[in-house]
Design a protein around this motif. Structure first.
Motif, PDB file in Angstrom:
ATOM      1  N   ILE A 183       0.843  -1.200   0.000  1.00  0.00           N
ATOM      2  CA  ILE A 183       0.000   0.000   0.000  1.00  0.00           C
ATOM      3  C   ILE A 183       0.878   1.251   0.000  1.00  0.00           C
ATOM      4  N   GLY A 184       1.964   1.222   0.742  1.00  0.00           N
ATOM      5  CA  GLY A 184       2.881   2.355   0.765  1.00  0.00           C
ATOM      6  C   GLY A 184       3.516   2.617  -0.581  1.00  0.00           C
ATOM      7  N   PHE A 185       3.819   1.553  -1.330  1.00  0.00           N
ATOM      8  CA  PHE A 185       4.371   1.728  -2.668  1.00  0.00           C
ATOM      9  C   PHE A 185       3.319   2.209  -3.654  1.00  0.00           C
ATOM     10  N   ALA A 186       2.096   1.748  -3.504  1.00  0.00           N
ATOM     11  CA  ALA A 186       1.044   2.076  -4.471  1.00  0.00           C
ATOM     12  C   ALA A 186       0.487   3.475  -4.273  1.00  0.00           C
ATOM     13  N   VAL A 187       0.364   3.912  -3.034  1.00  0.00           N
ATOM     14  CA  VAL A 187      -0.203   5.227  -2.744  1.00  0.00           C
ATOM     15  C   VAL A 187       0.952   6.173  -2.477  1.00  0.00           C
ATOM     16  N   GLY A 188       1.251   6.997  -3.460  1.00  0.00           N
ATOM     17  CA  GLY A 188       2.366   7.920  -3.329  1.00  0.00           C
ATOM     18  C   GLY A 188       1.901   9.359  -3.349  1.00  0.00           C
ATOM     19  N   LEU A 189       2.852  10.245  -3.552  1.00  0.00           N
ATOM     20  CA  LEU A 189       2.546  11.669  -3.584  1.00  0.00           C
ATOM     21  C   LEU A 189       1.620  12.026  -4.736  1.00  0.00           C
ATOM     22  N   GLY A 190       1.735  11.315  -5.838  1.00  0.00           N
ATOM     23  CA  GLY A 190       0.873  11.597  -6.986  1.00  0.00           C
ATOM     24  C   GLY A 190      -0.597  11.375  -6.665  1.00  0.00           C
ATOM     25  N   ASN A 191      -0.893  10.351  -5.900  1.00  0.00           N
ATOM     26  CA  ASN A 191      -2.289  10.085  -5.539  1.00  0.00           C
ATOM     27  C   ASN A 191      -2.814  11.103  -4.542  1.00  0.00           C
TER      28      ASN A 191
ATOM     29  N   THR B 142      12.639   4.149 -11.633  1.00  0.00           N
ATOM     30  CA  THR B 142      12.808   4.237 -10.188  1.00  0.00           C
ATOM     31  C   THR B 142      13.839   5.298  -9.831  1.00  0.00           C
ATOM     32  N   SER B 143      14.910   5.382 -10.603  1.00  0.00           N
ATOM     33  CA  SER B 143      15.936   6.401 -10.345  1.00  0.00           C
ATOM     34  C   SER B 143      15.375   7.807 -10.538  1.00  0.00           C
ATOM     35  N   VAL B 144      14.630   8.018 -11.614  1.00  0.00           N
ATOM     36  CA  VAL B 144      14.052   9.335 -11.874  1.00  0.00           C
ATOM     37  C   VAL B 144      13.035   9.704 -10.799  1.00  0.00           C
ATOM     38  N   LEU B 145      12.192   8.769 -10.410  1.00  0.00           N
ATOM     39  CA  LEU B 145      11.206   9.047  -9.365  1.00  0.00           C
ATOM     40  C   LEU B 145      11.865   9.316  -8.019  1.00  0.00           C
ATOM     41  N   THR B 146      12.973   8.650  -7.743  1.00  0.00           N
ATOM     42  CA  THR B 146      13.694   8.898  -6.497  1.00  0.00           C
ATOM     43  C   THR B 146      14.215  10.327  -6.456  1.00  0.00           C
ATOM     44  N   ILE B 147      14.755  10.808  -7.565  1.00  0.00           N
ATOM     45  CA  ILE B 147      15.226  12.192  -7.631  1.00  0.00           C
ATOM     46  C   ILE B 147      14.053  13.153  -7.448  1.00  0.00           C
ATOM     47  N   TYR B 148      12.941  12.876  -8.099  1.00  0.00           N
ATOM     48  CA  TYR B 148      11.755  13.731  -7.995  1.00  0.00           C
ATOM     49  C   TYR B 148      11.265  13.803  -6.547  1.00  0.00           C
ATOM     50  N   TYR B 149      11.150  12.673  -5.891  1.00  0.00           N
ATOM     51  CA  TYR B 149      10.661  12.659  -4.519  1.00  0.00           C
ATOM     52  C   TYR B 149      11.644  13.333  -3.566  1.00  0.00           C
ATOM     53  N   ASN B 150      12.942  13.191  -3.831  1.00  0.00           N
ATOM     54  CA  ASN B 150      13.924  13.879  -2.995  1.00  0.00           C
ATOM     55  C   ASN B 150      13.775  15.390  -3.095  1.00  0.00           C
ATOM     56  N   VAL B 151      13.501  15.897  -4.286  1.00  0.00           N
ATOM     57  CA  VAL B 151      13.298  17.340  -4.465  1.00  0.00           C
ATOM     58  C   VAL B 151      12.033  17.787  -3.734  1.00  0.00           C
ATOM     59  N   VAL B 152      10.961  17.016  -3.842  1.00  0.00           N
ATOM     60  CA  VAL B 152       9.713  17.375  -3.167  1.00  0.00           C
ATOM     61  C   VAL B 152       9.894  17.378  -1.654  1.00  0.00           C
ATOM     62  N   VAL B 153      10.556  16.367  -1.119  1.00  0.00           N
ATOM     63  CA  VAL B 153      10.779  16.303   0.319  1.00  0.00           C
ATOM     64  C   VAL B 153      11.725  17.425   0.764  1.00  0.00           C
ATOM     65  N   ALA B 154      12.742  17.735  -0.041  1.00  0.00           N
ATOM     66  CA  ALA B 154      13.656  18.828   0.301  1.00  0.00           C
ATOM     67  C   ALA B 154      12.914  20.162   0.348  1.00  0.00           C
ATOM     68  N   GLN B 155      12.000  20.387  -0.581  1.00  0.00           N
ATOM     69  CA  GLN B 155      11.206  21.617  -0.543  1.00  0.00           C
ATOM     70  C   GLN B 155      10.327  21.665   0.704  1.00  0.00           C
ATOM     71  N   ALA B 156       9.724  20.554   1.053  1.00  0.00           N
ATOM     72  CA  ALA B 156       8.885  20.522   2.248  1.00  0.00           C
ATOM     73  C   ALA B 156       9.709  20.807   3.498  1.00  0.00           C
ATOM     74  N   VAL B 157      10.890  20.241   3.593  1.00  0.00           N
ATOM     75  CA  VAL B 157      11.757  20.489   4.745  1.00  0.00           C
ATOM     76  C   VAL B 157      12.205  21.949   4.765  1.00  0.00           C
ATOM     77  N   TYR B 158      12.557  22.482   3.602  1.00  0.00           N
ATOM     78  CA  TYR B 158      12.978  23.886   3.518  1.00  0.00           C
ATOM     79  C   TYR B 158      11.865  24.820   3.997  1.00  0.00           C
ATOM     80  N   PHE B 159      10.657  24.624   3.493  1.00  0.00           N
ATOM     81  CA  PHE B 159       9.559  25.503   3.874  1.00  0.00           C
ATOM     82  C   PHE B 159       9.149  25.293   5.336  1.00  0.00           C
ATOM     83  N   PHE B 160       9.347  24.087   5.838  1.00  0.00           N
ATOM     84  CA  PHE B 160       9.070  23.837   7.246  1.00  0.00           C
ATOM     85  C   PHE B 160       9.970  24.700   8.123  1.00  0.00           C
ATOM     86  N   PHE B 161      11.272  24.683   7.835  1.00  0.00           N
ATOM     87  CA  PHE B 161      12.196  25.472   8.634  1.00  0.00           C
ATOM     88  C   PHE B 161      12.086  26.965   8.323  1.00  0.00           C
TER      89      PHE B 161
END
Length: 120
Positions: free
Chosen positions: A22-30, A97-116
């Motif tokens: 379920i964690g793999f199937a339901v991602g940020l896109g959903n 998988t490599s491209v999606l990993t880079i994409y998710y890292n950028v999204v998480v980095a933005q979330a962390v940046y805006f959090f701080f």
């Protein structure tokens, strides 16, 4: 010499496997993109082809991938030795998988940046 095969790690319980799938199937896109796509493409009318594609294409392919991987206990490259014509599919899975990993890292980095940044 005796061939000794390493034991592969397995799931502790069936519930662990189900929650991981379920964690793999339901991602940020959903979570983030689906409401936007639904609004942009006609609201409720968009749900009919979406659900049809999900039921007749998405779920069967997802189940095929899981059962094939569980059956063979191999990675995305070695699993396709069954049919060499599909070897490119394994390389495609790794590239995506490599491209999606880079994409998710950028999204998480933005979330962390805006959090701080919000704490200033």
């Amino acid at each position: 010499m005796a061939d000794t095969e390493e034991a592969r790690p397995g799931w502790g319980r069936h519930l662990e496997f189900i929650i991981t799938c379920i964690g793999f199937a339901v991602g940020l896109g959903n979570v983030w993109r689906f409401p936007y796509l639904c609004f942009k493409n006609g609201g409720g009318a968009f749900l009919i082809p979406y659900i049809l594609c999900l039921v007749f294409m998405g779920v069967p392919l997802f189940c095929l991938e899981i059962t094939f991987g569980q059956f063979a206990s191999q990675g995305p490259l070695s699993i396709w030795s069954v049919n060499p014509l599909f070897k490119g599919l394994g390389y495609t899975m790794i590239c995506l998988t490599s491209v999606l990993t880079i994409y998710y890292n950028v999204v998480v980095a933005q979330a962390v940046y805006f959090f701080f940044a919000s704490m200033q």
